[in-house]
Design a protein around this motif. Structure first.
Motif, PDB file in Angstrom:
ATOM      1  N   UNK A 124       6.810  -6.621   8.230  1.00 56.47           N
ATOM      2  CA  UNK A 124       5.876  -6.035   7.273  1.00 56.47           C
ATOM      3  C   UNK A 124       4.483  -6.571   7.589  1.00 56.47           C
ATOM      4  N   UNK A 125       3.586  -5.650   7.902  1.00 57.62           N
ATOM      5  CA  UNK A 125       2.229  -6.023   8.284  1.00 57.62           C
ATOM      6  C   UNK A 125       1.289  -5.939   7.086  1.00 57.62           C
ATOM      7  N   UNK A 126       1.453  -4.888   6.304  1.00 58.72           N
ATOM      8  CA  UNK A 126       0.561  -4.687   5.167  1.00 58.72           C
ATOM      9  C   UNK A 126       1.275  -3.881   4.096  1.00 58.72           C
ATOM     10  N   UNK A 127       0.934  -4.151   2.825  1.00 63.06           N
ATOM     11  CA  UNK A 127       1.528  -3.426   1.702  1.00 63.06           C
ATOM     12  C   UNK A 127       0.425  -2.781   0.880  1.00 63.06           C
ATOM     13  N   UNK A 128       0.721  -1.580   0.391  1.00 65.25           N
ATOM     14  CA  UNK A 128      -0.196  -0.893  -0.512  1.00 65.25           C
ATOM     15  C   UNK A 128       0.607  -0.381  -1.690  1.00 65.25           C
ATOM     16  N   UNK A 129      -0.088  -0.126  -2.777  1.00 65.72           N
ATOM     17  CA  UNK A 129       0.535   0.494  -3.942  1.00 65.72           C
ATOM     18  C   UNK A 129       0.247   1.984  -3.923  1.00 65.72           C
ATOM     19  N   UNK A 130       1.238   2.776  -4.282  1.00 72.71           N
ATOM     20  CA  UNK A 130       1.067   4.216  -4.302  1.00 72.71           C
ATOM     21  C   UNK A 130      -0.027   4.634  -5.281  1.00 72.71           C
ATOM     22  N   UNK A 131      -0.163   3.902  -6.359  1.00 72.06           N
ATOM     23  CA  UNK A 131      -1.188   4.254  -7.353  1.00 72.06           C
ATOM     24  C   UNK A 131      -2.601   4.099  -6.795  1.00 72.06           C
ATOM     25  N   UNK A 132      -2.762   3.300  -5.748  1.00 69.09           N
ATOM     26  CA  UNK A 132      -4.080   3.101  -5.138  1.00 69.09           C
ATOM     27  C   UNK A 132      -4.402   4.131  -4.060  1.00 69.09           C
ATOM     28  N   UNK A 133      -3.410   4.910  -3.659  1.00 65.79           N
ATOM     29  CA  UNK A 133      -3.617   5.922  -2.625  1.00 65.79           C
ATOM     30  C   UNK A 133      -4.420   7.084  -3.195  1.00 65.79           C
ATOM     31  N   UNK A 134      -5.536   7.385  -2.564  1.00 62.94           N
ATOM     32  CA  UNK A 134      -6.407   8.462  -3.027  1.00 62.94           C
ATOM     33  C   UNK A 134      -6.161   9.764  -2.274  1.00 62.94           C
ATOM     34  N   UNK A 135      -5.902   9.655  -0.953  1.00 67.39           N
ATOM     35  CA  UNK A 135      -5.761  10.859  -0.147  1.00 67.39           C
ATOM     36  C   UNK A 135      -5.000  10.546   1.138  1.00 67.39           C
ATOM     37  N   UNK A 149      14.602   4.904   4.312  1.00 66.36           N
ATOM     38  CA  UNK A 149      13.234   4.399   4.481  1.00 66.36           C
ATOM     39  C   UNK A 149      12.812   3.556   3.289  1.00 66.36           C
ATOM     40  N   UNK A 150      13.158   4.021   2.097  1.00 68.09           N
ATOM     41  CA  UNK A 150      12.777   3.279   0.892  1.00 68.09           C
ATOM     42  C   UNK A 150      13.558   1.975   0.780  1.00 68.09           C
ATOM     43  N   UNK A 151      14.789   1.957   1.266  1.00 67.65           N
ATOM     44  CA  UNK A 151      15.578   0.731   1.180  1.00 67.65           C
ATOM     45  C   UNK A 151      15.041  -0.351   2.108  1.00 67.65           C
ATOM     46  N   UNK A 152      14.285   0.044   3.134  1.00 67.40           N
ATOM     47  CA  UNK A 152      13.686  -0.946   4.034  1.00 67.40           C
ATOM     48  C   UNK A 152      12.462  -1.609   3.423  1.00 67.40           C
ATOM     49  N   UNK A 153      11.942  -1.037   2.346  1.00 64.16           N
ATOM     50  CA  UNK A 153      10.776  -1.600   1.671  1.00 64.16           C
ATOM     51  C   UNK A 153      11.243  -2.593   0.623  1.00 64.16           C
ATOM     52  N   UNK A 154      10.973  -3.884   0.806  1.00 72.42           N
ATOM     53  CA  UNK A 154      11.433  -4.882  -0.175  1.00 72.42           C
ATOM     54  C   UNK A 154      10.606  -4.801  -1.456  1.00 72.42           C
ATOM     55  N   UNK A 155      11.262  -5.042  -2.560  1.00 71.01           N
ATOM     56  CA  UNK A 155      10.567  -5.080  -3.842  1.00 71.01           C
ATOM     57  C   UNK A 155      10.101  -6.514  -4.087  1.00 71.01           C
ATOM     58  N   UNK A 156       8.842  -6.658  -4.426  1.00 74.29           N
ATOM     59  CA  UNK A 156       8.321  -8.011  -4.661  1.00 74.29           C
ATOM     60  C   UNK A 156       8.109  -8.238  -6.132  1.00 74.29           C
TER      61      UNK A 156
END
Length: 121
Positions: A15-26, A114-121
């Motif tokens: 994991x290099x970088x994490x973003x929140x979906x709510x912060x995605x504008x476009x 794909x979603x299962x590879x994303x760890x929940x923090x």
């Protein structure tokens, strides 16, 4: 964002970088008329990304759009993508229902993977 590494015969994901979906504008697909894996994600800053393939770029955009519709219901701009392939319903419309049902199951299974590879923090 996940970085794929291959060491000898082992494959590793970092994991290099994490973003929140709510912060995605476009999400900008750059060119809807060409078959390319490049796209931009606009947060507080613009990130230039490359998917594995053009198909995976569209799958990623569809998945983000579906997650947005299910959980956030905000106005997510998806530009420079071909709407025919971006709209979930247009892909599955055909007379051959058995094959299409199987394709839909595979599509959702790959999204879950794909979603299962994303760890929940």
């Amino acid at each position: 964002m996940v970085k794929h590494l291959r060491v000898d015969r082992e494959e590793k994901y970092e994991i290099v970088e994490k973003w929140l979906l709510k912060d995605l504008e476009m999400i900008d697909g750059k060119e809807a008329d060409t078959d390319n894996p490049y796209f931009d994600m606009h947060f507080h800053k613009v990130y230039n990304l490359e998917a594995y393939s053009c198909a995976s770029k569209y799958t990623f955009a569809r998945t983000l759009n579906k997650l947005n519709e299910m959980y956030l219901k905000k106005d997510l701009k998806i530009v420079n993508f071909d709407d025919t392939y971006l709209n979930d319903d247009s892909i599955w419309s055909s007379n051959n229902r058995d094959c299409l049902v199987l394709m839909r199951i595979c599509f959702y299974a790959s999204n879950l993977l794909c979603l299962s590879l994303c760890p929940l923090s």
